[in-house]
Write a protein that holds these residues in place. Structure first.
Motif, mmCIF file in Angstrom:
data_model
loop_
_atom_site.group_PDB
_atom_site.id
_atom_site.type_symbol
_atom_site.label_atom_id
_atom_site.label_comp_id
_atom_site.label_asym_id
_atom_site.label_seq_id
_atom_site.Cartn_x
_atom_site.Cartn_y
_atom_site.Cartn_z
ATOM 1 N N SER A 99 -4.409 3.356 21.081
ATOM 2 C CA SER A 99 -4.014 2.214 20.398
ATOM 3 C C SER A 99 -2.386 1.967 20.026
ATOM 4 O O SER A 99 -1.971 0.999 20.331
ATOM 5 N N VAL A 100 -1.946 3.169 19.551
ATOM 6 C CA VAL A 100 -0.622 3.336 19.039
ATOM 7 C C VAL A 100 0.399 3.287 20.516
ATOM 8 O O VAL A 100 1.462 2.642 20.482
ATOM 9 N N ARG A 101 -0.130 4.007 21.537
ATOM 10 C CA ARG A 101 0.562 3.933 22.554
ATOM 11 C C ARG A 101 0.526 2.590 23.532
ATOM 12 O O ARG A 101 1.803 2.126 23.639
ATOM 13 N N THR A 102 -0.296 1.636 23.233
ATOM 14 C CA THR A 102 -0.174 0.223 23.673
ATOM 15 C C THR A 102 0.758 -0.402 22.828
ATOM 16 O O THR A 102 1.563 -1.473 23.221
ATOM 17 N N ASP A 138 9.936 11.586 19.324
ATOM 18 C CA ASP A 138 9.629 12.825 19.643
ATOM 19 C C ASP A 138 8.027 13.308 19.461
ATOM 20 O O ASP A 138 7.680 13.421 18.142
ATOM 21 N N GLU A 139 7.148 13.112 20.495
ATOM 22 C CA GLU A 139 5.833 13.224 20.048
ATOM 23 C C GLU A 139 5.143 12.578 19.295
ATOM 24 O O GLU A 139 4.483 13.197 18.395
ATOM 25 N N PRO A 140 5.221 11.301 19.047
ATOM 26 C CA PRO A 140 4.909 10.484 17.808
ATOM 27 C C PRO A 140 3.539 10.275 17.802
ATOM 28 O O PRO A 140 2.698 10.037 16.709
ATOM 29 N N LEU A 141 2.587 10.461 18.903
ATOM 30 C CA LEU A 141 1.116 10.338 18.868
ATOM 31 C C LEU A 141 0.174 11.886 18.783
ATOM 32 O O LEU A 141 -1.003 11.431 18.817
ATOM 33 N N GLY A 183 -4.267 7.145 9.790
ATOM 34 C CA GLY A 183 -3.172 7.864 10.539
ATOM 35 C C GLY A 183 -2.328 6.904 11.432
ATOM 36 O O GLY A 183 -1.139 6.741 11.552
ATOM 37 N N GLY A 184 -3.124 5.948 12.053
ATOM 38 C CA GLY A 184 -2.509 5.109 13.004
ATOM 39 C C GLY A 184 -1.394 3.909 12.252
ATOM 40 O O GLY A 184 -0.498 3.720 12.825
ATOM 41 N N LYS A 233 0.780 -1.362 -0.062
ATOM 42 C CA LYS A 233 -0.006 0.130 0.030
ATOM 43 C C LYS A 233 0.754 1.339 0.066
ATOM 44 O O LYS A 233 1.766 1.265 0.560
ATOM 45 N N LEU A 234 0.368 2.193 -0.468
ATOM 46 C CA LEU A 234 0.733 3.751 -0.412
ATOM 47 C C LEU A 234 0.374 4.248 0.899
ATOM 48 O O LEU A 234 -0.670 4.008 1.304
ATOM 49 N N PRO A 235 1.088 5.346 1.550
ATOM 50 C CA PRO A 235 0.588 5.963 2.703
ATOM 51 C C PRO A 235 -0.744 6.459 2.545
ATOM 52 O O PRO A 235 -1.471 6.650 3.602
ATOM 53 N N ARG A 236 -1.268 7.123 1.272
ATOM 54 C CA ARG A 236 -2.438 7.694 1.386
ATOM 55 C C ARG A 236 -3.634 7.029 1.344
ATOM 56 O O ARG A 236 -4.732 7.063 1.705
ATOM 57 N N GLU A 237 -3.232 5.540 1.373
ATOM 58 C CA GLU A 237 -4.363 4.521 1.375
ATOM 59 C C GLU A 237 -4.479 3.926 2.929
ATOM 60 O O GLU A 237 -5.115 2.832 3.119
ATOM 61 N N MET A 238 -3.676 4.542 3.664
ATOM 62 C CA MET A 238 -3.810 4.136 5.064
ATOM 63 C C MET A 238 -4.231 5.009 6.184
ATOM 64 O O MET A 238 -4.167 6.103 5.695
#
Length: 361
Positions: free
Chosen positions: A172-175, A159-162, A137-138, A130-135
């Motif tokens: 979800s991403v923190r977990t 550096d403040e990734p969320l 944010g998480g 997949k390309l990034p535009r097809e995904m």
């Protein structure tokens, strides 16, 4: 994996502004250390000095046993994840993951092996084409994590990734990051302004304000024994209630508030030398409960009621001074009515009003 050591690290810009004042601390091998504080406190500057993206004005930064002050970022064996995903929009997930490895001249077999391992770890195996535009944010942030992961660095810097994610995705991403750290055991330095992220992710936390370290400790130690008023107010949601006044012994121990109201403190134990002294009294919202009995009881007017599901935040007015109580769901008087309250005298915090430092009983 490697430890990180900062020894009296300073950052002074050309205009004389001091961004970081002599920061010294060790990050243990395999530890997840969080740098937290409000905007402008110097946390991202510290991270960028560890990464080599910001010149160090004084002091030393060591990764492992090597001082890296004059080592180029690419030679520090670190990988960094930024607030922005910074993915190449014309490349697939697999190509984004492989890009840094190709620049470092890794062979094709190694690249494929690392991409497959990172994709499996982060749940990206079905998205490699997949390309990034097809995904979402998480998913994009997971690709950014994967791009750092395939490097197999000694230290991860985040550096403040969320910050760009909505509340559900942040959780979800923190977990995901916590699970990834447990699985890899790699040293991680994580920057955030969000105290919930700091408390839930960090094995230890560095609290910063105006470029100065306020306290370094485990999340619960910071919460239960804040070193000063700033840490007390910054960590915890809702924030700690802080009331200033003079300690008196009049029908039991009381705090004579600045507005003249006498606040009963029940069985709280303080040194006799504190009597007559002006202090700041801190009490967490969960230690301020509806209770009309005992010698720590008083009444306050209900200002706002905030039900949030499994608990209720009751905003109170004590003769013009705001208080917040955290209670379990229950029937409460109407807004504007009086509610009997009591402090838990075993869980009070005392601070010097001039220095803001914690007072030890």
């Amino acid at each position: 994996m490697a430890s990180v050591r900062l020894d009296n690290v300073r950052k002074v810009y050309g205009n004389g502004q001091v961004a970081v004042h002599g920061a010294s601390f060790d990050i243990r091998d395999g530890e997840l250390m969080v740098l937290v504080g409000p905007s402008g406190c110097g946390k991202s500057t510290l991270l960028r000095m560890i990464a080599g993206l910001e010149e160090i004005s004084a002091g030393t930064v060591a990764i492992g046993e090597r001082v890296v002050n004059d080592v180029a970022p690419k030679d520090r064996d670190i990988a960094m994840v930024f607030q922005s995903y910074a993915l190449y929009p014309h490349m697939t997930v697999a190509e984004n993951l492989a890009f840094g490895l190709k620049l470092r001249k890794h062979d094709k077999a190694t690249i494929e092996k690392r991409i497959a391992a990172a994709a499996q770890t982060l749940g990206l195996a079905e998205m490699l084409g997949k390309l990034p535009r097809e995904m979402s944010g998480g998913q994009r942030q997971r690709v950014a994590l994967g791009r750092a992961l395939v490097r197999e660095p000694s230290v991860f810097l985040l550096d403040e990734p969320l910050s760009n994610l909505d509340a559900k995705l942040r959780h979800s991403v923190r977990t995901e990051i916590a699970r990834l750290h447990r699985q890899l055991g790699t040293t991680m330095v994580y920057v955030t302004h969000d105290q919930v992220e700091a408390m839930t992710l960090g094995q230890r936390i560095v609290v910063l304000k105006d470029g100065q370290i306020q306290q370094i400790d485990t999340p619960m130690a910071l919460y239960e024994r804040p070193a000063n008023l700033f840490v007390a107010g910054f960590l915890g949601s809702p924030a700690m209630n802080v009331l200033t006044g003079v300690l008196q012994r009049q029908d039991g121990l009381r705090l004579r508030l600045d507005n003249g109201t006498g606040l009963p403190m029940g069985q709280a134990q303080v040194p006799e030398s504190w009597l007559g002294r002006r202090i700041a009294l801190g009490v967490r919202p969960e230690h301020l409960q509806p209770d009309g009995s005992g010698d720590a009881a008083f009444s306050a007017r209900i200002d706002v009621i905030e039900p949030v599901g499994n608990e209720v935040f009751v905003n109170l007015d004590l003769a013009g001074m705001p208080l917040v109580s955290r209670v379990s769901p229950r029937a409460l008087p109407a807004i504007g009515e009086s509610l009997p309250m009591a402090l838990d005298s075993a869980h009070l915090h005392y601070f010097d009003t001039d220095s803001g430092l914690r007072l030890e009983r």
